[in-house]
Design a protein around this motif. Sequence first.
Motif, mmCIF file in Angstrom:
data_model
loop_
_atom_site.group_PDB
_atom_site.id
_atom_site.type_symbol
_atom_site.label_atom_id
_atom_site.label_comp_id
_atom_site.label_asym_id
_atom_site.label_seq_id
_atom_site.Cartn_x
_atom_site.Cartn_y
_atom_site.Cartn_z
ATOM 1 N N ARG A 56 -3.811 -3.633 0.788
ATOM 2 C CA ARG A 56 -2.527 -4.073 0.217
ATOM 3 C C ARG A 56 -1.364 -3.557 1.059
ATOM 4 O O ARG A 56 -0.392 -4.268 1.298
ATOM 5 N N ARG A 57 -1.475 -2.307 1.494
ATOM 6 C CA ARG A 57 -0.406 -1.709 2.305
ATOM 7 C C ARG A 57 -0.176 -2.526 3.575
ATOM 8 O O ARG A 57 0.949 -2.877 3.907
ATOM 9 N N THR A 58 -1.246 -2.847 4.268
ATOM 10 C CA THR A 58 -1.139 -3.617 5.504
ATOM 11 C C THR A 58 -0.588 -5.005 5.228
ATOM 12 O O THR A 58 0.289 -5.492 5.958
ATOM 13 N N LEU A 59 -1.061 -5.628 4.159
ATOM 14 C CA LEU A 59 -0.616 -6.975 3.806
ATOM 15 C C LEU A 59 0.891 -7.008 3.540
ATOM 16 O O LEU A 59 1.613 -7.825 4.115
ATOM 17 N N ILE A 60 1.389 -6.125 2.703
ATOM 18 C CA ILE A 60 2.810 -6.162 2.354
ATOM 19 C C ILE A 60 3.685 -5.722 3.530
ATOM 20 O O ILE A 60 4.746 -6.307 3.771
#
Length: 195
Positions: A56-60
């Motif tokens: 999620r961190r990488t995606l956002i």
Amino acid sequence: MNIFRLNLITLSLVFATLLTLESCVTLKTSSFSDPKFINKSYSKICVISNDKNLNRRTLIENELVEDLAAEGVNVTAGVKLFPPTREWNESEKYDTLISKGYEGILVLTILYINTDEVYNKEIDGNKNSRKNNELNRGEFESKLIDLNTGETAWKGYSESDLVVNVAGSIKEITFSKLSKSIVNELEDKGHITPK
């Protein structure tokens, strides 16, 4: 039916499904600038998500980088500057950002996200469990921190309501809408200047 027509029909269905999913995600954002930083524009920003979930961190972070870069901001994902291979203390982060000429840090925190709420319901004396994916919610806080002063120049709060959940699609659509909403708010408040 020829293969071209079949591919065209399949593509049309996929596109229609994505449009339907996009419209199922509602997002509300409010934001405020500190009076000291009204209309202060930032041209080089590092985006950092505080999410422990690295996917999620990488995606956002990547969504925000893409949307900010499209507006002409020199921007880098925090996961690239500070890879999660070790713990980075605040002093290391600050020194790295200052030495590379960054003016601000855009920090995104997921306050609450509910995507798999399970509920129990008794039917005819039998207990049944199922996932309730009909209405999921997310709450997000974003802050633009001025690196020269260490103060919060801008703060935003976003809520999303997801009407449906289809295996992973909603997460990407929610983060895409969240990113665009944050960028629009930063632009409206004068903290980024479109190219």
